[in-house]
Design an enzyme around this catalytic site. Structure first.
Site, PDB file in Angstrom:
ATOM      1  CE  LYS A  34       2.226   1.116  10.381  1.00 32.09           C
ATOM      2  NZ  LYS A  34       0.866   0.829   9.894  1.00 32.09           N
TER       3      LYS A  34
ATOM      4  CB  THR B 248       1.420   1.095   6.048  1.00 31.31           C
ATOM      5  OG1 THR B 248       1.553  -0.010   6.944  1.00 31.31           O
ATOM      6  CG2 THR B 248       0.280   1.975   6.520  1.00 31.31           C
TER       7      THR B 248
END
Length: 339
Positions: A194, A251
């Site tokens: 990610k 994120t």
């Protein structure tokens, strides 16, 4: 759970935040690091101002620069060091550890060269007679929010369910909650990959694109992450959970994320070496992009977003030109997993 003695290896932002969680839960917490000034600051002023300007830590949290002292009689070791030094620190632990402990890690990355997950590194370097099955602690979590006791939900994954339950009991409280999971590969790859998409999302922002583009890179990025992770042995459903889409959202959309901030700076035209120097912290997404690109080539997995970010970071491709390349790709069926 009875109070435990815990050694937290790595006095960075996340290691410090997790140390406070453990202290809040009544455990004996020792933070280990190799910067004498930082260790002295934690012990004498009960602060870690490199990461948290206004946070005062409980005086019961002690910091060590001697690893053997930090590990003396502990019940568990929590690794929170950058991926690139995990193997080195694990070797050092193996040299001084004198008894069996629970081993957990809360880092997110893949090792360059070997392409290995962090739990694999720990298994290789710490003899089995000194540890139980590794536990991976991962999910949507900004240290800046956890340190002020904002609500945080993450996953604890292990091949041994009892070890995952141990981590749950160790860390869970009124503001910090863990869900157990047995898909170690899925949780680790989701947490590592990610960061690549977060760099891309930040770059889109830096280039001036809006929410439509943000939604596109997160959803199509999740498809890429899942595609590679499943090829490595993960369960697809894991990527729909906290360590997957949850961590990707937090994120890929927040200024708290150093990966997002790095991408944003790149999108605004800054050079990578300047971004890394100015950040002052490890940008895991940069090194992970290289590993993921190499893995995709090896496993013949189509990852156009990752490939483009790799070319921007390592081959000097213009970011806007890379976006146009993706937009001009042959149209596909959205739910065709192999595409």
């Amino acid at each position: 759970m009875n109070p435990q003695k815990i050694a937290v290896l790595g006095p960075g932002s996340w290691g410090t935040a997790l140390s406070q969680v453990l202290n809040d839960n009544g455990h004996d917490v020792r933070i280990w690091g190799n910067n004498p000034e930082q260790i002295a600051e934690i012990n004498e002023k009960h602060t870690n101002t490199r990461y948290f300007k206004e946070v005062v830590l409980d005086e019961k949290i002690k910091a060590y620069d001697d690893l053997e002292d930090a590990l003396a009689n502990v019940n568990a070791i929590l690794f929170v060091v950058p991926t690139k030094v995990t193997r080195l620190v694990a070797k050092q632990v193996a040299q001084v550890l004198k008894h069996k402990v629970h081993v957990l890690h809360a880092s997110k990355g893949l090792e360059q060269g070997t392409h290995e997950r962090i739990s694999c590194i720990l298994e290789e370097e710490i003899p089995a007679e000194y540890r139980d099955e590794i536990v991976v602690v991962s999910g949507p979590s900004h240290a800046e929010e956890t340190i002020v006791r904002d609500i945080t939900l993450i996953s604890a994954a292990s091949n041994n369910h009892d070890e995952a339950k141990y981590a749950q009991q160790l860390l869970s409280n009124d503001y910090f909650r863990l869900y157990s999971n047995t898909d170690v590969i899925g949780v680790e790859t989701a947490g590592a990959l990610k960061n690549i998409i977060a760099v891309g999302a930040g770059a889109l922002h830096g280039l001036g694109f809006g929410d439509n583009a943000k939604a596109a890179i997160i959803t199509r990025g999740l498809t890429e992450i899942t595609r590679l992770g499943v090829a490595m042995g993960a369960k697809p459903l894991t990527y729909s959970g906290l360590s997957g889409v949850g961590d990707l959202i937090v994120t890929g959309t927040s200024v708290h994320s150093r990966n997002w901030r790095a991408g944003d700076a790149l999108g605004r035209g800054e050079k990578l070496e300047d971004v890394e120097r100015n950040m002052g912290m490890i940008i895991e997404g940069v090194s992970t992009t290289k590993v993921a690109y190499e893995l995709a080539q090896q496993l013949h997995i189509d990852m156009p977003i990752t490939e483009t970010i790799y070319k921007v970071l390592y081959e000097g491709m213009d970011a806007r030109a890379g976006i146009l390349d993706i937009m001009r790709r042959e149209t596909r069926e959205e739910n065709e997993f192999s595409n």
